[in-house]
Design a protein around this motif. Sequence first.
Motif, PDB file in Angstrom:
ATOM      1  N   GLU A 449      20.409 -17.172  23.770  1.00  0.00           N
ATOM      2  CA  GLU A 449      20.206 -16.548  24.880  1.00  0.00           C
ATOM      3  C   GLU A 449      19.480 -15.021  24.679  1.00  0.00           C
ATOM      4  O   GLU A 449      18.800 -14.476  24.776  1.00  0.00           O
ATOM      5  CB  GLU A 449      20.946 -16.491  25.774  1.00  0.00           C
ATOM      6  CG  GLU A 449      20.060 -16.722  27.145  1.00  0.00           C
ATOM      7  CD  GLU A 449      20.436 -16.898  28.127  1.00  0.00           C
ATOM      8  OE1 GLU A 449      22.050 -15.738  28.645  1.00  0.00           O
ATOM      9  OE2 GLU A 449      19.743 -17.079  29.286  1.00  0.00           O
ATOM     10  N   ASN A 450      20.530 -14.835  23.878  1.00  0.00           N
ATOM     11  CA  ASN A 450      20.708 -13.671  23.375  1.00  0.00           C
ATOM     12  C   ASN A 450      20.050 -12.653  22.117  1.00  0.00           C
ATOM     13  O   ASN A 450      19.140 -11.704  22.531  1.00  0.00           O
ATOM     14  CB  ASN A 450      22.218 -13.022  22.827  1.00  0.00           C
ATOM     15  CG  ASN A 450      22.207 -12.013  21.984  1.00  0.00           C
ATOM     16  OD1 ASN A 450      21.369 -11.044  21.391  1.00  0.00           O
ATOM     17  ND2 ASN A 450      23.388 -10.768  22.963  1.00  0.00           N
ATOM     18  N   ASP A 451      19.382 -14.170  21.401  1.00  0.00           N
ATOM     19  CA  ASP A 451      18.518 -13.439  20.778  1.00  0.00           C
ATOM     20  C   ASP A 451      17.107 -13.542  20.703  1.00  0.00           C
ATOM     21  O   ASP A 451      15.940 -13.063  20.663  1.00  0.00           O
ATOM     22  CB  ASP A 451      18.560 -14.653  19.253  1.00  0.00           C
ATOM     23  CG  ASP A 451      19.555 -14.282  18.304  1.00  0.00           C
ATOM     24  OD1 ASP A 451      19.878 -13.737  18.770  1.00  0.00           O
ATOM     25  OD2 ASP A 451      20.494 -15.236  17.682  1.00  0.00           O
ATOM     26  N   GLU A 452      16.813 -14.863  21.603  1.00  0.00           N
ATOM     27  CA  GLU A 452      15.536 -14.644  23.123  1.00  0.00           C
ATOM     28  C   GLU A 452      15.140 -12.861  23.105  1.00  0.00           C
ATOM     29  O   GLU A 452      14.339 -13.402  23.171  1.00  0.00           O
ATOM     30  CB  GLU A 452      15.818 -16.297  23.224  1.00  0.00           C
ATOM     31  CG  GLU A 452      14.082 -16.219  23.975  1.00  0.00           C
ATOM     32  CD  GLU A 452      14.612 -17.230  25.002  1.00  0.00           C
ATOM     33  OE1 GLU A 452      13.330 -17.510  25.823  1.00  0.00           O
ATOM     34  OE2 GLU A 452      15.755 -18.007  24.527  1.00  0.00           O
ATOM     35  N   ALA A 453      16.142 -12.754  23.737  1.00  0.00           N
ATOM     36  CA  ALA A 453      15.887 -11.859  24.225  1.00  0.00           C
ATOM     37  C   ALA A 453      15.796 -10.137  23.755  1.00  0.00           C
ATOM     38  O   ALA A 453      14.700  -9.642  25.065  1.00  0.00           O
ATOM     39  CB  ALA A 453      17.115 -11.248  25.333  1.00  0.00           C
ATOM     40  N   MET A 454      17.012 -10.746  22.941  1.00  0.00           N
ATOM     41  CA  MET A 454      16.124  -9.439  22.039  1.00  0.00           C
ATOM     42  C   MET A 454      14.724  -9.320  21.579  1.00  0.00           C
ATOM     43  O   MET A 454      14.541  -8.079  21.480  1.00  0.00           O
ATOM     44  CB  MET A 454      17.426  -9.634  20.337  1.00  0.00           C
ATOM     45  CG  MET A 454      18.525  -8.883  20.957  1.00  0.00           C
ATOM     46  SD  MET A 454      19.123  -7.151  21.051  1.00  0.00           S
ATOM     47  CE  MET A 454      18.220  -7.076  19.184  1.00  0.00           C
ATOM     48  N   VAL A 455      14.091 -10.631  21.122  1.00  0.00           N
ATOM     49  CA  VAL A 455      12.938 -10.732  20.586  1.00  0.00           C
ATOM     50  C   VAL A 455      11.648 -10.132  21.579  1.00  0.00           C
ATOM     51  O   VAL A 455      10.702  -9.648  21.087  1.00  0.00           O
ATOM     52  CB  VAL A 455      12.724 -11.394  20.546  1.00  0.00           C
ATOM     53  CG1 VAL A 455      11.149 -12.113  20.081  1.00  0.00           C
ATOM     54  CG2 VAL A 455      13.486 -12.367  18.852  1.00  0.00           C
ATOM     55  N   ARG A 456      11.881 -10.225  23.000  1.00  0.00           N
ATOM     56  CA  ARG A 456      11.347 -10.051  23.782  1.00  0.00           C
ATOM     57  C   ARG A 456      10.924  -8.980  24.042  1.00  0.00           C
ATOM     58  O   ARG A 456      10.449  -8.294  24.335  1.00  0.00           O
ATOM     59  CB  ARG A 456      11.422 -11.324  25.290  1.00  0.00           C
ATOM     60  CG  ARG A 456      11.049 -12.378  25.474  1.00  0.00           C
ATOM     61  CD  ARG A 456      11.635 -13.195  26.357  1.00  0.00           C
ATOM     62  NE  ARG A 456      11.843 -12.316  27.486  1.00  0.00           N
ATOM     63  CZ  ARG A 456      13.031 -13.151  27.297  1.00  0.00           C
ATOM     64  NH1 ARG A 456      13.908 -14.376  26.715  1.00  0.00           N
ATOM     65  NH2 ARG A 456      14.919 -13.378  28.157  1.00  0.00           N
ATOM     66  N   LEU A 457      12.588  -8.311  24.168  1.00  0.00           N
ATOM     67  CA  LEU A 457      12.572  -6.510  24.590  1.00  0.00           C
ATOM     68  C   LEU A 457      11.680  -5.917  23.243  1.00  0.00           C
ATOM     69  O   LEU A 457      11.607  -4.629  23.434  1.00  0.00           O
ATOM     70  CB  LEU A 457      13.999  -6.501  24.547  1.00  0.00           C
ATOM     71  CG  LEU A 457      14.472  -4.596  24.480  1.00  0.00           C
ATOM     72  CD1 LEU A 457      13.826  -4.523  26.171  1.00  0.00           C
ATOM     73  CD2 LEU A 457      15.774  -4.747  24.910  1.00  0.00           C
TER      74      LEU A 457
END
Length: 731
Positions: A449-457
């Motif tokens: 979830e952290n990695d996905e949020a980082m990509v979106r941000l």
Amino acid sequence: AESGPGERDRAETGSADGVSRAAVASPAAAVVQVHSLADPSLVTDVPGLWAGADHFGPRAQVDTLLAVRRAARVWPPLARLLERRLPDVLPLSEEELYDLLGAAAGRLGAAGVTVHWPRELTRGLTATAVVRPAPGTAADNFDFFKTEELLEFRWQLALGDRPGDPLTEAELDLLAEAHRPVVRLRDQWVVVDPELVRKARKRDLGLLDPVDALSVALTGTAEVDGERVPAVPVGALAGLRERVTGDLAAIAQPPGLHATLRDYQLRGLAWLDRMTSLGLGGCLADDMGLGKTITLIALHLHRAHPAPTLVVCPASLLGNWQREIERFAPGVPVRRFHGPDRTLAGLTGGFVLTTYATMRSSAAELAARPWGLVVADEAQHVKNPHAATAKALRTIPSPARVALTGTPVENNLSELWALLDWTTPGLLGPLKAFRARHARLVEGGEQAENDEAMVRLARLVRPFLLRRKKSDPGIAPELPPKTETDHPVTLTREQTSLYEAVVRETLARIEASKGIARRGLVMKLLMALKQICNHPAQYLKDGALTTRSGRPRSGKLELLDELLDTILTESESAGAVLIFTQYVEMARLLEAHLSARGVGAQLLHGGTPVARREEMVDRFQSGEVPVFLLSLKAAGTGLNLTRAGHVIHYDRWWNPAVEEQATDRAYRIGQTRPVQVHRLITEGTVEDRIAELLAAKQALADAVLGDGGEAALTELSDAELADLVALRRAA
């Protein structure tokens, strides 16, 4: 069907109406025709399953029946095949067909049974969330940060092989009214996922405000009913995305710039020009030493805006800004809006320089003026959006805003929000919503979830923040091995009073003295002035590094903090700073100050035992200590400190050769990175005057450069000495 022994081949049977059976054929595979009881016309006859199957081997029938039996244990409707004389056709209900289209196919696949659909049967119906200006909104010149108009958010469905040709409203209505799993669309049968039918029925997802719409456009995803789905912008929003994410157009260096920009600086100029011309603003977050100041000066010249550029910076950087402008853009007006006599009267263009403190107290006066560009240097000073300084800065209107900082994120992502919400108001939405949507996921939570949020941000903020590091492949080759920078710094009010009092009193005594007594007084005067320039606590020997209210007593120490804050935050430079001073007592004050700030430092001076010196060098070289304080005489030669990427000369030595020897503790064989040399010079003082003479190599410079050093200055006449030490006020 499950394959048996022998060579694997795929066989399909067609039908006159273009859609009928889905099957896998293999040496021991059952051919299964799938049809819906709701549409008997889809049933067609096929040859007997076993006819002509002898070449598959004598066990073909047995292996096939066993395979069907095993498959039936995974998906029970297949058991009905075993009840037929030939397991050739299996009538299915709608519910069973839906199941086979969805979960059942997955279970069968996991069990080694693959379901094949005929080529004529299209399953590739896809749904994408799209954002477009709402009906009645002009598609062109849509201002996403100032308008109160909302944008339309809805599902768009298309056949898999025609993503650019979405279904029409009539086709969506047909799909929405379908009660069968197979629908006729555009002269072909389409297997329809029940989830897509629901989307066709509820295609309108509501309206988005401009901030959420831009977030969808840049990240390419949106959250619908708790699920993150692909999303694309349409119309003006798509045009804006292309403009801010597309390749940068080449830009020429402005003719008024008296310097040659490096390639990466030209790219930075082109990026700043694009963002400011769109009215979006941006944050230039290059590492220290990559030339953010000169790039901004070039931007001012390139924009040629009739209104002036306002630069807000720490007080310790006012002098540096003025000198850089005068050096690289001579003839461009520059005014300091600082001090009791500050005024904006008669302002027509050029640069206006002010401090964060002055801006805070004079925000209303500054806000009443038209600005072509507002720049926040060392913008981490406004990273707290709730502080008075940040609030005051937001009240100053401008068609374009630029933040300059080498440390866009120091502690948490709310600091990044504060920077970008100032440069491009509304970009990241309200702070509370930003933290809920991005920061909490990025700063904590499960790894995936952290990695996905980082990509979106990253997709959202990347167009608005340009970050380059000295270690980047395209930048490192352009950097010189050693960069030397003089940092002019303003005296505090206390330093100014002390300086002028000492000059006045001592010059009177010098004029009445002769011979050796006079030379002694001159040396004492120079020593006192240099100590005052360093810090009042060094001259007064009172040990107080700040005033009772906590304000800095020394402009130099304030600037040193600014430099260290930036240097130690840069990953490749962390723990790599040498600070030289010619005074052990000043070094002790710096050690105490850094310790109070939580910055690890160690001090080497003439009294340090040899064994201890070697231990300290090893600790620094291994990265255990971030800052190494050194006495110029004790550590100016004989040490190898190649871990340092920065060398700071807190005070000036009269002989620059001594400074160069000290710098060479870091800039020597074994050094693998460019070295940045920083010299702190108090404006308008004897330090400033000596620096000018050394740089200009005028007549007096020969005396200073010689072995005589300070002693040569004792031979100046009273008038020459008075001119040397007189405090010059900034214009």
